[in-house]
Design a protein around this motif. Structure first.
Motif, mmCIF file in Angstrom:
data_model
loop_
_atom_site.group_PDB
_atom_site.id
_atom_site.type_symbol
_atom_site.label_atom_id
_atom_site.label_comp_id
_atom_site.label_asym_id
_atom_site.label_seq_id
_atom_site.Cartn_x
_atom_site.Cartn_y
_atom_site.Cartn_z
ATOM 1 N N THR A 144 5.296 8.310 3.048
ATOM 2 C CA THR A 144 4.186 9.076 3.604
ATOM 3 C C THR A 144 3.420 9.671 2.442
ATOM 4 N N SER A 145 2.126 9.439 2.407
ATOM 5 C CA SER A 145 1.366 9.958 1.274
ATOM 6 C C SER A 145 0.153 10.720 1.761
ATOM 7 N N ALA A 146 -0.312 11.611 0.905
ATOM 8 C CA ALA A 146 -1.548 12.350 1.214
ATOM 9 C C ALA A 146 -2.248 12.645 -0.101
ATOM 10 N N PHE A 147 -3.467 13.078 0.020
ATOM 11 C CA PHE A 147 -4.274 13.429 -1.159
ATOM 12 C C PHE A 147 -4.333 12.261 -2.142
ATOM 13 N N ASP A 148 -4.708 11.100 -1.614
ATOM 14 C CA ASP A 148 -4.859 9.873 -2.414
ATOM 15 C C ASP A 148 -3.591 9.530 -3.179
ATOM 16 N N GLY A 149 -2.467 9.725 -2.527
ATOM 17 C CA GLY A 149 -1.200 9.339 -3.121
ATOM 18 C C GLY A 149 -0.608 10.396 -4.041
ATOM 19 N N ARG A 150 -1.223 11.577 -4.143
ATOM 20 C CA ARG A 150 -0.670 12.596 -5.047
ATOM 21 C C ARG A 150 0.508 13.322 -4.410
ATOM 22 N N ASP A 176 -0.142 15.338 13.959
ATOM 23 C CA ASP A 176 -0.515 14.204 13.102
ATOM 24 C C ASP A 176 -0.166 14.514 11.645
ATOM 25 N N LYS A 177 -0.698 13.687 10.733
ATOM 26 C CA LYS A 177 -0.329 13.811 9.312
ATOM 27 C C LYS A 177 -0.787 15.119 8.674
ATOM 28 N N ASP A 178 -1.652 15.873 9.313
ATOM 29 C CA ASP A 178 -1.983 17.200 8.765
ATOM 30 C C ASP A 178 -0.723 18.066 8.657
ATOM 31 N N GLY A 217 0.834 -1.201 0.000
ATOM 32 C CA GLY A 217 0.000 0.000 0.000
ATOM 33 C C GLY A 217 0.867 1.248 0.000
ATOM 34 N N LYS A 218 0.287 2.376 0.372
ATOM 35 C CA LYS A 218 1.029 3.636 0.296
ATOM 36 C C LYS A 218 2.034 3.770 1.435
ATOM 37 N N ALA A 219 1.752 3.145 2.572
ATOM 38 C CA ALA A 219 2.672 3.296 3.709
ATOM 39 C C ALA A 219 3.070 1.966 4.352
ATOM 40 N N PHE A 224 2.038 17.092 7.512
ATOM 41 C CA PHE A 224 2.557 16.739 6.182
ATOM 42 C C PHE A 224 1.621 17.273 5.095
ATOM 43 N N ARG A 225 0.313 17.002 5.246
ATOM 44 C CA ARG A 225 -0.660 17.457 4.239
ATOM 45 C C ARG A 225 -0.558 18.964 4.028
ATOM 46 N N GLN A 226 -0.418 19.704 5.128
ATOM 47 C CA GLN A 226 -0.465 21.168 5.051
ATOM 48 C C GLN A 226 0.918 21.811 4.968
ATOM 49 N N PRO A 250 -0.541 8.126 13.848
ATOM 50 C CA PRO A 250 -0.812 9.526 13.500
ATOM 51 C C PRO A 250 -1.017 9.743 11.991
ATOM 52 N N ASP A 251 -0.811 8.700 11.172
ATOM 53 C CA ASP A 251 -1.118 8.800 9.736
ATOM 54 C C ASP A 251 -2.621 8.793 9.472
ATOM 55 N N GLY A 252 -3.378 8.181 10.366
ATOM 56 C CA GLY A 252 -4.805 7.948 10.070
ATOM 57 C C GLY A 252 -5.738 8.569 11.080
HETATM 58 N N1 ASP Z 1 -3.972 8.224 3.280
HETATM 59 C C1 ASP Z 1 -4.568 8.855 2.124
HETATM 60 C C2 ASP Z 1 -3.497 9.193 1.099
HETATM 61 O O1 ASP Z 1 -2.372 8.899 1.235
HETATM 62 C C3 ASP Z 1 -5.407 10.034 2.482
HETATM 63 C C4 ASP Z 1 -4.708 11.075 3.299
HETATM 64 O O2 ASP Z 1 -4.191 10.752 4.341
HETATM 65 O O3 ASP Z 1 -4.708 12.256 2.910
HETATM 66 O O4 ASP Z 1 -3.741 9.755 0.102
#
Ligand code: ASP
Ligand code: TMP
Length: 237
Positions: A32-38, A210-212, A10-12, A214-216, A195-197
């Motif tokens: 580490t992935s976010a935005f559906d792997g983008r 948490d993963k925000d 999977g992604k992680a 990374f996302r942000q 903290p990824d989920g």
């Molecule tokens: N885990 C999902 C991904 O990697 C959603 C997310 O965490 O943003 O895209």
């Protein structure tokens, strides 16, 4: 228990068969992935931290009487788990508004949700994990009525256990995602709790841990994950 062949990556995490047909090895990677792997990156130590935090949380849940797939830690970044037949469904509980709830409903971040909300999502990156309801789940045969009520009951029981556990560590459990699978006919908690989920905020300052991060693009992702581990009393090195 030795890894035999890779079953799924999977992604992680990667999943391997073992000599026991009922057991799998989960390898927590640094990916580490976010935005559906983008958005994808490698964060050193993340696999190890998540493996150990997950082991701690799953053990606490088992102690509270919740059956999980977790068997035992095998190494820094590997755990032995029961082999489940996973349902393609994600269960999300929210205690505080954040993320997609704010985007969808136009509400501000940080509102207490009392009672907490429950949402189902379909696990499908290409479709961006769309929100679904019980009628979709039944109509497409992703799970039956019993499974739906077990997933809801367990997800809320887990909320009671983990909200308290994190609160005692000075952390607000904002929201989280769980996945379930079948083990010899019984639905049990699978996947991971790290903290990824989920979203975890410092109780006082509401700093994101948490993963925000990374996302942000807030930086300090691993430092925040380490802080969560430290506050929970999880030994890392
Ligand atoms: N885990 C999902 C991904 O990697 C959603 C997310 O965490 O943003 O895209
Ligand atoms: P959301 O606000 O993006 O809907 O996410 C709610 C919570 O569930 C958040 O803690 C992240 C987690 N989550 C995942 O980890 N993976 C997913 O695919 C989804 C839909 C949510």
């Amino acid at each position: 228990m030795k890894k035999e062949k890779e079953l799924y990556s999977g992604k992680a995490k990667s999943v391997y068969t073992t000599e026991d047909p009922d057991k799998l090895v989960l390898l927590f990677r640094d990916d580490t992935s976010a935005f559906d792997g983008r958005k994808i990156d490698q964060l050193a130590r993340k696999g190890m931290i998540n493996n150990k935090v997950n082991a701690f949380i799953m053990t606490q849940l088992e102690r509270a009487g919740i059956i999980t797939h977790f068997d035992r830690l095998l190494s820094d970044d590997e755990s032995l788990v029961k082999r489940l037949e996973m349902l393609p469904i994600e269960c999300v509980v929210r205690n505080v508004s954040a993320g997609s709830l704010c985007r969808r409903l136009g509400v501000e971040e940080g509102l207490d949700l009392n009672p907490p909300t429950f949402e189902f999502f379909l696990k499908n990156d290409e479709l961006h994990d769309p929100m679904i309801n019980e009628y979709h789940i039944r109509a497409f045969g992703w799970a039956d009525d019993d499974d739906i009520s077990v997933m809801k009951r367990l997800t809320f029981e887990i909320n009671d256990v983990l909200k308290q556990l994190f609160f005692e560590a000075g952390i607000l459990l904002v929201d989280y995602k769980l996945e379930f699978g079948r083990y010899h006919g019984q639905l049990v908690l699978g996947d991971e709790f790290t903290p990824d989920g989920c979203r975890l905020w410092d109780v006082e300052t509401r700093e994101k841990l948490d993963k925000d991060r990374f996302r942000q693009g807030l930086g300090g992702v691993i430092e925040a994950y380490e802080e969560v581990a430290r506050r929970l009393g999880v030994t890392l090195d």
